[in-house]
Design a protein around this motif. Structure first.
Motif, mmCIF file in Angstrom:
data_model
loop_
_atom_site.group_PDB
_atom_site.id
_atom_site.type_symbol
_atom_site.label_atom_id
_atom_site.label_comp_id
_atom_site.label_asym_id
_atom_site.label_seq_id
_atom_site.Cartn_x
_atom_site.Cartn_y
_atom_site.Cartn_z
ATOM 1 N N ARG A 170 0.812 -1.213 0.000
ATOM 2 C CA ARG A 170 0.000 0.000 0.000
ATOM 3 C C ARG A 170 0.848 1.268 0.000
ATOM 4 N N TYR A 173 1.129 3.192 -3.301
ATOM 5 C CA TYR A 173 0.090 4.115 -3.747
ATOM 6 C C TYR A 173 0.398 5.557 -3.368
ATOM 7 N N PHE A 174 1.455 5.758 -2.570
ATOM 8 C CA PHE A 174 1.810 7.109 -2.137
ATOM 9 C C PHE A 174 3.119 7.577 -2.776
ATOM 10 N N TYR A 175 3.523 6.926 -3.844
ATOM 11 C CA TYR A 175 4.729 7.353 -4.549
ATOM 12 C C TYR A 175 4.568 8.714 -5.209
ATOM 13 N N PHE A 176 3.344 9.184 -5.309
ATOM 14 C CA PHE A 176 3.102 10.485 -5.935
ATOM 15 C C PHE A 176 3.515 11.649 -5.044
ATOM 16 N N TYR A 242 -7.233 3.509 -2.143
ATOM 17 C CA TYR A 242 -5.830 3.872 -2.329
ATOM 18 C C TYR A 242 -5.541 4.194 -3.793
ATOM 19 N N GLN A 243 -6.125 3.455 -4.698
ATOM 20 C CA GLN A 243 -5.931 3.728 -6.124
ATOM 21 C C GLN A 243 -6.489 5.086 -6.504
ATOM 22 N N CYS A 246 -4.099 7.744 -5.199
ATOM 23 C CA CYS A 246 -2.918 7.806 -6.060
ATOM 24 C C CYS A 246 -3.230 8.541 -7.358
ATOM 25 N N GLY A 249 -3.599 12.178 -6.691
ATOM 26 C CA GLY A 249 -2.288 12.760 -6.405
ATOM 27 C C GLY A 249 -1.515 13.083 -7.666
ATOM 28 N N PHE A 250 -1.471 12.151 -8.603
ATOM 29 C CA PHE A 250 -0.747 12.401 -9.856
ATOM 30 C C PHE A 250 -1.474 13.438 -10.717
#
Length: 269
Positions: A170, A173-176, A242-243, A246, A249-250
């Motif tokens: 999970r 999903y916060f790589y943004f 979460y998707q 994400c 965020g992007f």
């Protein structure tokens, strides 16, 4: 100057920008490295204190790595991003920046290159290098001590390198987040005339606070005096939530990069 993108001119601009921006960048990277080294230095102190008194608590001396790596990394990216276009807030330097023989697109892409790509790669290299040196030293100490009663293999696993950590699914999903913070602070460095970093940070904190309270109040208002009926819906799947986070965020990252580019065009008109 043509506003089209020219590859050779773009690489020339990257080289030129390093002359002026490199000092600030290296200073920020040195400070970040000092903070990292300070945490690991204290961990080494706790490690030696623990093994001197046979205290098993020293196994947890590296627990700070999990929160420190992303938090300090994002803070480092925001510092670099929030100061990149600070010269546009000073009239004398702004004129010089505007007269640079490069298109606005090339200038903005150069900013993204330095503030997100170079910053993230260099930060990870510095952090992982310090982690490798500190952990290697601890592992050598454990091997030389050969704690058979505690199980040497178990102890070695407790002092794994950061690159050996399994990333929770999970978390991906916060790589943004570093990209989003980069876009926000890069936009702030263009939009504000002075104290760009502080004004951007304060504005972002106020916006997040207002948005959070408004969302909570709206949810309570809409669900007041209502009865929850248990049923399987799309939003009950945590992965779907979460998707969505994400994706938003992007999307916001692209929006703020676009706003930053448009604001840069206004600065040069």
């Amino acid at each position: 100057m043509s506003n089209t993108f020219h590859l050779q001119r773009f690489f020339s601009l990257i080289t030129r920008q390093w002359i002026g921006f490199g000092k600030i960048y290296l200073m920020a990277l040195t400070i970040a490295a000092g903070v990292i080294a300070a945490f690991y230095g204290y961990a080494l102190y706790e490690f030696h204190e623990g093994i001197s008194f046979s205290n098993v608590a020293y196994r947890d001396v590296l627990d700070f790595r999990v929160p420190l790596f992303p938090i300090l990394g994002i803070f480092f990216v925001t510092i670099i991003s929030g100061t990149y276009f600070s010269d546009y807030g000073q009239k004398a330097k702004a004129i010089f920046e505007v007269l640079i023989p490069a298109s606005r697109l090339e200038k903005f892409l150069t900013a993204v290159f330095y503030t997100i790509i170079v910053s993230m790669v260099s930060y990870m290299i510095v952090y992982l290098l310090i982690d490798f040196c500190a952990v290697s030293y601890m592992r050598r100490q454990l091997i030389s001590m050969a704690y058979q009663e505690d199980g040497n293999t178990l102890l070695m696993d407790r002092f794994a390198y950061l690159t050996q950590y399994a990333i929770p699914q999970r978390m991906m999903y916060f790589y943004f987040l570093p990209f989003l913070f980069n876009a926000i602070f890069l936009f702030g460095s263009i939009a504000f005339r002075n104290f760009q970093y502080i004004k951007t940070a304060v504005s972002m904190i106020i916006y997040i606070a207002v948005w959070s309270f408004a969302t909570i109040y709206l949810v309570k208002l809409l669900t007041r005096d209502s009865v929850w009926v248990q049923q399987h819906t799309f939003w009950q799947e945590e992965n779907h939530v979460y998707q969505l986070i994400c994706a938003i965020g992007f999307l916001l990252t692209g929006v703020f990069w676009g706003l930053g580019y448009l604001r840069l065009k206004e600065k040069e008109v």
